[in-house]
Design a protein around this motif. Sequence first.
Motif, PDB file in Angstrom:
ATOM      1  N   PRO A 282       0.848  -1.197   0.000  1.00 14.83           N
ATOM      2  CA  PRO A 282       0.000   0.000   0.000  1.00 14.83           C
ATOM      3  C   PRO A 282       0.887   1.251   0.000  1.00 14.83           C
ATOM      4  N   LYS A 283       0.327   2.362  -0.421  1.00 15.96           N
ATOM      5  CA  LYS A 283       1.093   3.613  -0.445  1.00 15.96           C
ATOM      6  C   LYS A 283       1.509   4.021   0.963  1.00 15.96           C
ATOM      7  N   LYS A 284       0.619   3.760   1.924  1.00 12.98           N
ATOM      8  CA  LYS A 284       0.915   4.050   3.323  1.00 12.98           C
ATOM      9  C   LYS A 284       0.813   2.756   4.108  1.00 12.98           C
ATOM     10  N   GLN A 285       1.863   2.421   4.835  1.00  9.42           N
ATOM     11  CA  GLN A 285       1.902   1.154   5.553  1.00  9.42           C
ATOM     12  C   GLN A 285       0.699   1.004   6.488  1.00  9.42           C
ATOM     13  N   GLY A 286       0.034  -0.168   6.349  1.00  4.96           N
ATOM     14  CA  GLY A 286      -1.088  -0.483   7.225  1.00  4.96           C
ATOM     15  C   GLY A 286      -2.397   0.172   6.859  1.00  4.96           C
ATOM     16  N   VAL A 287      -2.425   0.894   5.713  1.00  7.00           N
ATOM     17  CA  VAL A 287      -3.647   1.598   5.328  1.00  7.00           C
ATOM     18  C   VAL A 287      -4.053   1.214   3.899  1.00  7.00           C
ATOM     19  N   CYS A 288      -5.319   0.886   3.706  1.00 11.21           N
ATOM     20  CA  CYS A 288      -5.838   0.506   2.388  1.00 11.21           C
ATOM     21  C   CYS A 288      -5.837   1.697   1.436  1.00 11.21           C
ATOM     22  N   ASP A 289      -5.272   1.503   0.244  1.00  7.44           N
ATOM     23  CA  ASP A 289      -5.248   2.561  -0.772  1.00  7.44           C
ATOM     24  C   ASP A 289      -6.648   2.928  -1.245  1.00  7.44           C
ATOM     25  N   VAL A 290      -7.572   1.974  -1.201  1.00  2.51           N
ATOM     26  CA  VAL A 290      -8.901   2.167  -1.792  1.00  2.51           C
ATOM     27  C   VAL A 290      -9.846   2.927  -0.874  1.00  2.51           C
ATOM     28  N   CYS A 291      -9.913   2.487   0.396  1.00  3.55           N
ATOM     29  CA  CYS A 291     -10.910   3.090   1.288  1.00  3.55           C
ATOM     30  C   CYS A 291     -10.325   3.683   2.562  1.00  3.55           C
ATOM     31  N   GLY A 292      -9.012   3.506   2.763  1.00  6.42           N
ATOM     32  CA  GLY A 292      -8.393   4.044   3.968  1.00  6.42           C
ATOM     33  C   GLY A 292      -8.572   3.181   5.196  1.00  6.42           C
ATOM     34  N   GLY A 293      -9.122   1.981   4.992  1.00  2.97           N
ATOM     35  CA  GLY A 293      -9.327   1.078   6.114  1.00  2.97           C
ATOM     36  C   GLY A 293      -8.013   0.488   6.619  1.00  2.97           C
ATOM     37  N   GLU A 294      -8.086  -0.145   7.793  1.00  2.01           N
ATOM     38  CA  GLU A 294      -6.899  -0.754   8.389  1.00  2.01           C
ATOM     39  C   GLU A 294      -6.565  -2.067   7.691  1.00  2.01           C
ATOM     40  N   LEU A 295      -5.284  -2.258   7.374  1.00  5.63           N
ATOM     41  CA  LEU A 295      -4.830  -3.526   6.809  1.00  5.63           C
ATOM     42  C   LEU A 295      -4.313  -4.413   7.938  1.00  5.63           C
ATOM     43  N   TYR A 296      -4.629  -5.703   7.855  1.00  2.00           N
ATOM     44  CA  TYR A 296      -4.173  -6.628   8.886  1.00  2.00           C
ATOM     45  C   TYR A 296      -3.787  -7.964   8.265  1.00  2.00           C
ATOM     46  N   GLN A 297      -3.071  -8.772   9.027  1.00  2.21           N
ATOM     47  CA  GLN A 297      -2.690 -10.119   8.588  1.00  2.21           C
ATOM     48  C   GLN A 297      -3.660 -11.120   9.208  1.00  2.21           C
ATOM     49  N   ARG A 298      -4.323 -11.910   8.380  1.00  4.39           N
ATOM     50  CA  ARG A 298      -5.244 -12.917   8.896  1.00  4.39           C
ATOM     51  C   ARG A 298      -4.475 -13.968   9.683  1.00  4.39           C
ATOM     52  N   ASP A 299      -5.134 -14.574  10.663  1.00  5.99           N
ATOM     53  CA  ASP A 299      -4.477 -15.587  11.493  1.00  5.99           C
ATOM     54  C   ASP A 299      -3.943 -16.744  10.655  1.00  5.99           C
ATOM     55  N   ASP A 300      -4.712 -17.142   9.622  1.00  5.92           N
ATOM     56  CA  ASP A 300      -4.270 -18.281   8.815  1.00  5.92           C
ATOM     57  C   ASP A 300      -3.212 -17.913   7.795  1.00  5.92           C
ATOM     58  N   ASP A 301      -2.803 -16.625   7.781  1.00  8.18           N
ATOM     59  CA  ASP A 301      -1.721 -16.195   6.905  1.00  8.18           C
ATOM     60  C   ASP A 301      -0.391 -16.037   7.649  1.00  8.18           C
ATOM     61  N   SER A 302      -0.384 -16.282   8.952  1.00  4.81           N
ATOM     62  CA  SER A 302       0.861 -16.150   9.706  1.00  4.81           C
ATOM     63  C   SER A 302       1.847 -17.226   9.259  1.00  4.81           C
ATOM     64  N   GLU A 303       3.147 -16.936   9.393  1.00  2.00           N
ATOM     65  CA  GLU A 303       4.154 -17.897   8.935  1.00  2.00           C
ATOM     66  C   GLU A 303       4.010 -19.242   9.644  1.00  2.00           C
ATOM     67  N   GLU A 304       3.711 -19.227  10.927  1.00  2.00           N
ATOM     68  CA  GLU A 304       3.555 -20.478  11.675  1.00  2.00           C
ATOM     69  C   GLU A 304       2.412 -21.315  11.111  1.00  2.00           C
ATOM     70  N   THR A 305       1.282 -20.644  10.827  1.00  2.98           N
ATOM     71  CA  THR A 305       0.127 -21.368  10.292  1.00  2.98           C
ATOM     72  C   THR A 305       0.404 -21.873   8.882  1.00  2.98           C
ATOM     73  N   VAL A 306       1.090 -21.066   8.081  1.00  6.26           N
ATOM     74  CA  VAL A 306       1.420 -21.480   6.710  1.00  6.26           C
ATOM     75  C   VAL A 306       2.293 -22.733   6.742  1.00  6.26           C
ATOM     76  N   ARG A 307       3.268 -22.764   7.633  1.00  2.81           N
ATOM     77  CA  ARG A 307       4.140 -23.943   7.734  1.00  2.81           C
ATOM     78  C   ARG A 307       3.339 -25.184   8.120  1.00  2.81           C
ATOM     79  N   LYS A 308       2.360 -25.021   8.987  1.00  2.00           N
ATOM     80  CA  LYS A 308       1.501 -26.151   9.377  1.00  2.00           C
ATOM     81  C   LYS A 308       0.660 -26.608   8.184  1.00  2.00           C
ATOM     82  N   ARG A 309       0.134 -25.644   7.425  1.00  5.14           N
ATOM     83  CA  ARG A 309      -0.670 -25.987   6.250  1.00  5.14           C
ATOM     84  C   ARG A 309       0.176 -26.718   5.211  1.00  5.14           C
ATOM     85  N   LEU A 310       1.417 -26.277   5.051  1.00  6.10           N
ATOM     86  CA  LEU A 310       2.322 -26.943   4.110  1.00  6.10           C
ATOM     87  C   LEU A 310       2.638 -28.362   4.571  1.00  6.10           C
TER      88      LEU A 310
END
Length: 221
Positions: free
Chosen positions: A145-173
């Motif tokens: 995004p142009k500004k870290q943690g902020v959506c370019d489209v609507c200005g909403g907060e950007l976050y990392q979903r729980d299932d996208d964390s590196e630990e969870t990804v390694r478990k899924r793999l």
Amino acid sequence: MRIVLVGPPGAGKGTQAIRLAGKLSVPHISTGDLFRANISRRTELGKLAKVCMDAGTLVPDELTIAMAKDRMRQPDAENGFLLDGFPRNVSQAEALDELLRAEAIKLDAVLGLEAPEGEVIKRIAGRRVCRSRSAHVFHVAYRPPKKQGVCDVCGGELYQRDDDSEETVRKRLAVYHTQTEPIIEYYKARGLAVTISSLGPVDEVTRRALEALKRREGDGR
């Protein structure tokens, strides 16, 4: 063509499934879509699947197979289909074989998408999603995004979903390598599997996939 698409999380399987189904003029049959459709229509299969999903357990193979069987019998799948997310293990692959034999249908190819584990983790763990209802998706490396943690489209907060964390990804793999990846060898033994790299631009991966399927179709004849 009747195709099974296999690949680890983060390999771009969902994107390629939709693109390939469109190019080949066959329906894209996703287990996730099957579950949601059956639950939405409140079918008997959907009610049983919802109980499992609400309890946080995997939908049993027999339910998944029954839903896939029902979907493959629909008129739009008469001349082919692309299965995405099914089969997810060797037991389901064997059940699919029995199902297709009973329907006098032949599977044409199993396409495996390959990607280095480090790249897969980078792709998924770098995703950031907007908390707004539109849920716009960004990536810290590939689409920041142009500004870290902020959506370019609507200005909403950007976050990392729980299932996208590196630990969870390694478990899924780990689950993928243990349960799903073996079906590629299962189908290789029958001369049905082809694998391609999923690295590179989306259009290039699609072209690579179509060429591999065309070669497999030629070999099958």
